[in-house]
Design an enzyme around this catalytic site. Structure first.
Site, PDB file in Angstrom:
ATOM      1  N   ASN A   1      13.093  43.665  -0.208  1.00  0.00           N
ATOM      2  CA  ASN A   1      13.607  42.292  -0.151  1.00  0.00           C
ATOM      3  C   ASN A   1      13.580  41.717  -1.568  1.00  0.00           C
ATOM      4  OD1 ASN A   1      14.093  39.587   0.287  1.00  0.00           O
ATOM      5  ND2 ASN A   1      12.222  39.208   1.468  1.00  0.00           N
TER       6      ASN A   1
ATOM      7  N   LYS B   1      14.709  38.967  -2.574  1.00  0.00           N
ATOM      8  CA  LYS B   1      14.574  37.496  -2.578  1.00  0.00           C
ATOM      9  C   LYS B   1      15.558  36.882  -3.576  1.00  0.00           C
ATOM     10  CE  LYS B   1       9.886  38.076  -1.000  1.00  0.00           C
ATOM     11  NZ  LYS B   1       8.559  37.516  -0.815  1.00  0.00           N
TER      12      LYS B   1
ATOM     13  N   HIS C   1      12.238  35.316   8.035  1.00  0.00           N
ATOM     14  CA  HIS C   1      11.297  35.582   6.941  1.00  0.00           C
ATOM     15  C   HIS C   1      10.420  34.350   6.717  1.00  0.00           C
ATOM     16  CE1 HIS C   1       9.635  36.211   2.961  1.00  0.00           C
ATOM     17  NE2 HIS C   1       9.776  37.494   3.222  1.00  0.00           N
TER      18      HIS C   1
ATOM     19  N   GLU D   1       9.433  32.799   4.224  1.00  0.00           N
ATOM     20  CA  GLU D   1       9.908  31.770   3.283  1.00  0.00           C
ATOM     21  C   GLU D   1      10.982  30.900   3.928  1.00  0.00           C
ATOM     22  OE1 GLU D   1      10.528  34.655   0.200  1.00  0.00           O
ATOM     23  OE2 GLU D   1       8.343  34.869   0.123  1.00  0.00           O
TER      24      GLU D   1
ATOM     25  N   GLU E   1       4.266  40.172   8.728  1.00  0.00           N
ATOM     26  CA  GLU E   1       4.003  39.776   7.346  1.00  0.00           C
ATOM     27  C   GLU E   1       3.071  38.572   7.333  1.00  0.00           C
ATOM     28  OE1 GLU E   1       7.271  40.982   4.485  1.00  0.00           O
ATOM     29  OE2 GLU E   1       8.147  39.350   5.595  1.00  0.00           O
TER      30      GLU E   1
ATOM     31  N   GLY F   1       3.466  37.923  -1.650  1.00  0.00           N
ATOM     32  CA  GLY F   1       3.613  37.523  -3.043  1.00  0.00           C
ATOM     33  C   GLY F   1       2.318  37.071  -3.691  1.00  0.00           C
TER      34      GLY F   1
ATOM     35  N   SER G   1       2.533  42.102  -0.092  1.00  0.00           N
ATOM     36  CA  SER G   1       1.914  42.782  -1.233  1.00  0.00           C
ATOM     37  C   SER G   1       1.704  44.278  -0.989  1.00  0.00           C
ATOM     38  CB  SER G   1       0.600  42.096  -1.631  1.00  0.00           C
ATOM     39  OG  SER G   1       0.863  40.745  -2.006  1.00  0.00           O
TER      40      SER G   1
HETATM   41  P1  PGA Z   1       5.699  40.805  -1.321  1.00  0.00           P
HETATM   42  O1  PGA Z   1       6.814  40.208  -0.332  1.00  0.00           O
HETATM   43  O2  PGA Z   1       5.760  42.318  -1.184  1.00  0.00           O
HETATM   44  O3  PGA Z   1       6.083  40.342  -2.680  1.00  0.00           O
HETATM   45  O4  PGA Z   1       4.391  40.271  -0.859  1.00  0.00           O
HETATM   46  C1  PGA Z   1       7.022  40.760   0.941  1.00  0.00           C
HETATM   47  C2  PGA Z   1       8.081  39.979   1.674  1.00  0.00           C
HETATM   48  O5  PGA Z   1       8.127  38.757   1.535  1.00  0.00           O
HETATM   49  O6  PGA Z   1       8.915  40.549   2.419  1.00  0.00           O
END
Ligand code: PGA
Length: 258
Positions: free
Chosen positions: A13, A15, A98, A100, A170, A176, A216
């Site tokens: 992803n 983003k 997601h 976010e 997640e 992140g 992460s």
């Molecule tokens: P990240 O993001 O690996 O940077 O933690 C994962 C995601 O949001 O799908």
């Protein structure tokens, strides 16, 4: 637990990262050293780069996906992108719900459900993302939050359509942040989700459902996470922006199939 041959799924992803040049060289690097068909590999670039990425990915063993979609076919929805438009761009998978989008943009479970159903109706693989915030985790609500988001997200989705669904667990606090759920904690959440799918559908649907971990995931922890019996791959943010790291995570998936 009955083990089935669930094919690992590893999605990158991107983003709201990259520019045209960076997106182009990232997909070149990802495709360049991709030599497996034992893992489903997908990339989710920003909308505006989808056509170029899809053109480069054509013929390569990689799915091109969108980070979001709108659930109406067309019309007065300023700024939104329909599933037909995505298919025009050779997209075959889309993220729904997601964290976010849920927590920064404010999407509700109902909207996530509409988008998930629209993706499935269009024949796209919907990666339905669920997970608890830190407060909810501290409050012991992890399984309850996942259940609410999955029941709502899959409302009206038939068993026959589940082949087009991947669930991404997640935990919001791990996205992140560099913090990762321990393999045991992630496995517990995944097993509970799998039991939920069995109770919502049946054992066969539960055994077949791919449940991937996100938050992460990186080369240093991907193998131990994916070694867990109910973790079938990963949704990768930060580490997907470096082709070498993304490949190392794909390789961790490949070694689960050996
Ligand atoms: P990240 O993001 O690996 O940077 O933690 C994962 C995601 O949001 O799908």
């Amino acid at each position: 637990m009955t083990q089935t041959n669930r094919k690992p799924f590893v999605g990158g992803n991107w983003k709201m990262n990259t520019d045209a040049a960076a997106a182009s060289s990232l997909i070149d690097a990802v495709i360049g050293s991709l030599n497996t068909d034992s893992v489903d590999v997908a990339v989710y670039p920003p909308f505006v780069y989808l056509r170029e990425i899809a053109a480069k990915a054509s013929g390569a063993n990689i799915l091109v996906g969108a980070q979001d979609c709108w659930h109406e076919g067309n019309g007065a929805f300023t700024g939104e992108i329909s599933t037909d438009m995505l298919k025009d761009c050779s997209v075959s998978t889309v993220l729904t719900g997601h964290s976010e989008r849920r927590h920064v943009i404010g999407e509700s479970d109902e909207l996530v459900n509409l988008k998930t159903k629209a993706a499935i109706a269009a024949g796209l693989i919907a990666v339905l993302c669920v997970g608890e915030t830190l407060d909810q985790r501290d409050d012991g609500q992890t399984d309850a939050v996942n259940e609410t988001q999955i029941r709502a997200g899959l409302a009206g989705v038939s068993k026959e359509s589940l082949g087009l669904v991947v669930i991404a667990y997640e935990p919001v606090w791990a996205i992140g942040t560099g913090k990762t759920a321990t393999p045991e904690d992630a496995q517990n959440a995944h097993r509970t989700i799998r039991e939920l799918i069995a109770s919502m559908y049946d054992q066969q649907a539960s055994d077949a459902m791919r449940i991937i971990y996100g938050g992460s995931m990186k080369p240093g922890n991907a193998s131990e996470l994916m070694a867990m019996p109910d973790i079938d791959g990963g949704l990768i943010g930060g580490a997907a922006l470096k082709a070498a790291d993304f490949h190392a995570i794909i390789d961790a998936g490949v070694s689960q199939t050996a």
